[in-house]
Scaffold this active site. Structure first.
Site, PDB file in Angstrom:
ATOM      1  N   LYS A 182       0.850  -1.196   0.000  1.00 26.45           N
ATOM      2  CA  LYS A 182       0.000   0.000   0.000  1.00 26.45           C
ATOM      3  C   LYS A 182       0.887   1.247   0.000  1.00 26.45           C
ATOM      4  CE  LYS A 182      -4.043  -1.824   2.459  1.00 26.45           C
ATOM      5  NZ  LYS A 182      -5.044  -1.661   1.394  1.00 26.45           N
ATOM      6  N   ARG A 240     -10.233 -11.506   0.721  1.00 29.93           N
ATOM      7  CA  ARG A 240     -11.069 -12.500   0.042  1.00 29.93           C
ATOM      8  C   ARG A 240     -10.398 -13.884   0.047  1.00 29.93           C
ATOM      9  NH1 ARG A 240     -11.252  -8.992  -5.348  1.00 29.93           N
ATOM     10  NH2 ARG A 240     -11.000  -7.372  -3.780  1.00 29.93           N
TER      11      ARG A 240
HETATM   12  N1  BES Z   1      -8.405  -3.901   3.597  1.00 29.90           N
HETATM   13  C1  BES Z   1      -8.476  -3.438   2.267  1.00 29.90           C
HETATM   14  C2  BES Z   1      -9.778  -2.697   1.952  1.00 29.90           C
HETATM   15  C3  BES Z   1      -9.958  -1.383   2.665  1.00 29.90           C
HETATM   16  C4  BES Z   1      -9.518  -0.206   2.087  1.00 29.90           C
HETATM   17  C5  BES Z   1     -10.622  -1.328   3.872  1.00 29.90           C
HETATM   18  C6  BES Z   1      -9.704   0.982   2.748  1.00 29.90           C
HETATM   19  C7  BES Z   1     -10.812  -0.123   4.505  1.00 29.90           C
HETATM   20  C8  BES Z   1     -10.356   1.035   3.947  1.00 29.90           C
HETATM   21  C9  BES Z   1      -8.374  -4.604   1.297  1.00 29.90           C
HETATM   22  O1  BES Z   1      -7.614  -5.681   1.716  1.00 29.90           O
HETATM   23  C10 BES Z   1      -7.732  -4.048   0.069  1.00 29.90           C
HETATM   24  O2  BES Z   1      -6.620  -3.657   0.144  1.00 29.90           O
HETATM   25  N2  BES Z   1      -8.492  -4.048  -1.003  1.00 29.90           N
HETATM   26  C11 BES Z   1      -8.035  -3.512  -2.243  1.00 29.90           C
HETATM   27  C12 BES Z   1      -8.497  -4.447  -3.335  1.00 29.90           C
HETATM   28  C13 BES Z   1      -7.841  -4.213  -4.653  1.00 29.90           C
HETATM   29  C14 BES Z   1      -6.377  -4.574  -4.596  1.00 29.90           C
HETATM   30  C15 BES Z   1      -8.550  -5.061  -5.684  1.00 29.90           C
HETATM   31  C16 BES Z   1      -8.667  -2.134  -2.430  1.00 29.90           C
HETATM   32  O3  BES Z   1      -9.807  -1.915  -2.038  1.00 29.90           O
HETATM   33  O4  BES Z   1      -7.973  -1.248  -2.957  1.00 29.90           O
HETATM   34 ZN    ZN Z   2      -5.514  -5.461   1.282  1.00 29.70          ZN
END
Ligand code: BES
Ligand code: ZN
Ligand code: ZN
Length: 482
Positions: free
Chosen positions: A252, A326
């Site tokens: 991230k 997921r």
């Molecule tokens: N934990 C995150 C989702 C999230 C983002 C929760 C912001 C709360 C606040 C999840 O694991 C994630 O990183 N999802 C990605 C998915 C993408 C890589 C397809 C996302 O939402 O950017």
């Molecule tokens: Zn994630």
């Protein structure tokens, strides 16, 4: 701060200070009308005015109904917590509102001080709720008391979830979450089984193991059960418990990584639900399955390009290690269905940023195949004070998670509909006979906040707990036995 339901009308309750709600109409009839007008008070929702002479905090409400009263009560108690009054009084505003008032007090006065070297002082010792109707007559005390006691249990469980969400990854890692679950089990007479790495391997939970592999804290699957005699229904609740989500090798960015301690909010919500359901003594068997893992970076990190064989045999092409929730849920959902034949299977997860794009930051996204179940749940949610919105599945979106290499891909090939494609990914791990019993809740938006809204302050909100307990209370009233 102690909450007491007094069998008395507001005017006759002794206190140092009172909270009084005014709608625009009631403002015009109020004895302090001129004074309030002179301060510019207009009785808009959550607007407050301190009347020192009459020892009253006046708080504006759009209407004398649950949602407006819950938010106003939270605002009012936050104002009075900064003062030095010890005994506060407030009206229950009728049998239909006692739950909202109680929740407003408990949720609104929540603070999280674990990491402060000096705790903030709050001088409020007692809050007396007058058991009166909206129009100030004495209400049915016993009936009101039942709602009051249940509301206390539910709001306290919500705060329990908030505490866990707010705790840092140094203090809550997968094994620490298992310890918290064991403690809850001991206090509330639940059973608790914890699967360590070795057992997860035996259970073929390779997707979950891959996600947690790079962390010094190895994954745990935690199974809590509440089993009353002759249950009316059997319910399985599954929670995403990423004690930290750095994104893994698909790291991230620096700003989006901050707050990712909240990625365990689904699992923490399930813990809160288990606490509430057992304390309410609901006549339903409830199982909580928590998938606890930490998504980190290390020489043995799982990688984009890996293919993982999940518990139900399906193979997953990993194209982004940040779509890890997921993967954990795929295995935990499969395990939950193997272990328990449930009438309802719900999962809770801070799964996608896309859900916030779709619904805004305050609303949970619900997905599933059964329109009736989505409808019944949404009705319960609307009475609970939580916001929910349905995101519809459709077959065209399924193409976007097709993989050339494996059975399914962990990310979508297009940047649209990301909350739904994540839900459709999970659908691959739901058995045919469970399709209509399953709901997926994406709580990425409402689970955590850095700005106070409604009865939520800074941090974890406990999203999922109140609406789910309301649904479980509703199905506890159904007549048909099993
Ligand atoms: N934990 C995150 C989702 C999230 C983002 C929760 C912001 C709360 C606040 C999840 O694991 C994630 O990183 N999802 C990605 C998915 C993408 C890589 C397809 C996302 O939402 O950017
Ligand atoms: Zn994630
Ligand atoms: Zn995540």
């Amino acid at each position: 701060m102690k909450l007491i339901l007094e069998n008395n009308i507001y005017a006759n309750v002794h206190a140092d200070f009172g909270i009084k709600f005014l709608t625009k109409e009631r403002l015009e009839e109020d004895s302090n009308k001129e004074l309030l007008h002179s301060t510019g008070f207009k009785a808009t929702q959550d607007e407050t005015c301190l009347l020192l002479e009459s020892k009253t905090l006046v708080c504006g409400v759009e209407e004398l109904e649950a949602d407006a009263l819950r938010a106003a009560t939270a605002t009012a108690i936050r104002v009075l917590m900064k003062h030095t009054h010890k005994r506060i009084k407030i009206s229950a505003c009728g049998i239909n509102n006692i739950k909202a008032i109680t929740e407003g007090l408990i949720l609104g006065s929540y603070t999280f001080e674990r990491y402060k070297s000096e705790a903030k002082e709050c001088e409020i010792a007692e809050i007396m709720i007058a058991s009166e109707t909206k129009t100030g007559e004495l209400a049915d005390y016993e009936a009101m008391k039942n709602f009051f006691e249940a509301a206390k249990i539910i709001a306290t469980a919500t705060n329990f979830t908030r505490d866990l969400v707010n705790t840092t990854p140094e203090d809550i890692y997968p094994e620490a979450m298992a310890t918290i679950a064991r403690d809850l089990a001991e206090r509330n007479e639940l059973t608790c089984k914890v699967l360590d790495e070795e057992t997860l391997l035996k259970e073929n939970m390779n997707a979950m193991l891959a996600v947690g592999r790079a962390s010094i804290h190895k994954p745990r699957l935690i199974h809590l059960s509440y089993k009353p005699e002759n249950p009316l229904h059997v319910v399985s609740l599954v929670g995403k418990g990423l004690t930290y989500d750095s994104g893994g090798l698909s790291l991230k960015g620096a700003t989006s990584m901050v707050t990712m301690k909240m990625d365990k909010a689904g699992a923490c919500a399930v813990l809160g639900m288990m606490k509430a359901v057992s304390e309410l003594g609901l006549p339903i068997e409830v199982h909580g399955f928590l998938g606890a893992a930490e998504n980190m970076v290390d020489a043995n990190s799982y990688k984009p390009d890996d293919v993982l064989k999940s518990k139900n045999g399906k193979t997953i092409e990993v194209r982004n290690t940040d779509a890890e929730g997921r993967l954990v849920l795929a295995d935990v959902l499969a395990y939950a269905q193997q272990e328990v034949k449930a009438d309802y299977l719900f999962d809770y997860a801070t799964l996608t940023g896309a859900c916030m794009v779709a619904l805004g930051p305050y609303t949970t996204g619900v997905m599933g195949h059964s329109h009736k179940l989505k409808h019944d749940f949404s009705r319960a949610a609307s009475k609970s004070g939580e916001l929910i919105g349905t995101l519809p599945f459709n077959n065209h979106l399924k193409k976007l998670i097709k993989s050339e290499l494996a059975d399914v891909c962990n990310i979508s090939s297009k940047p649209y509909g990301g909350a739904i494609t994540a839900g459709l990914f999970l659908d691959n791990f739901i058995d045919e006979d469970m399709k209509d019993k399953w709901l997926h809740f994406d709580i990425a938006g409402p689970a955590y906040t850095e700005n106070a809204w409604d009865c939520n302050g800074y941090g974890g909100t406990g999203a999922g707990v109140r609406m789910s307990v309301k649904f479980l209370q509703n199905i506890s009233k159904e007549k048909e036995g099993k």
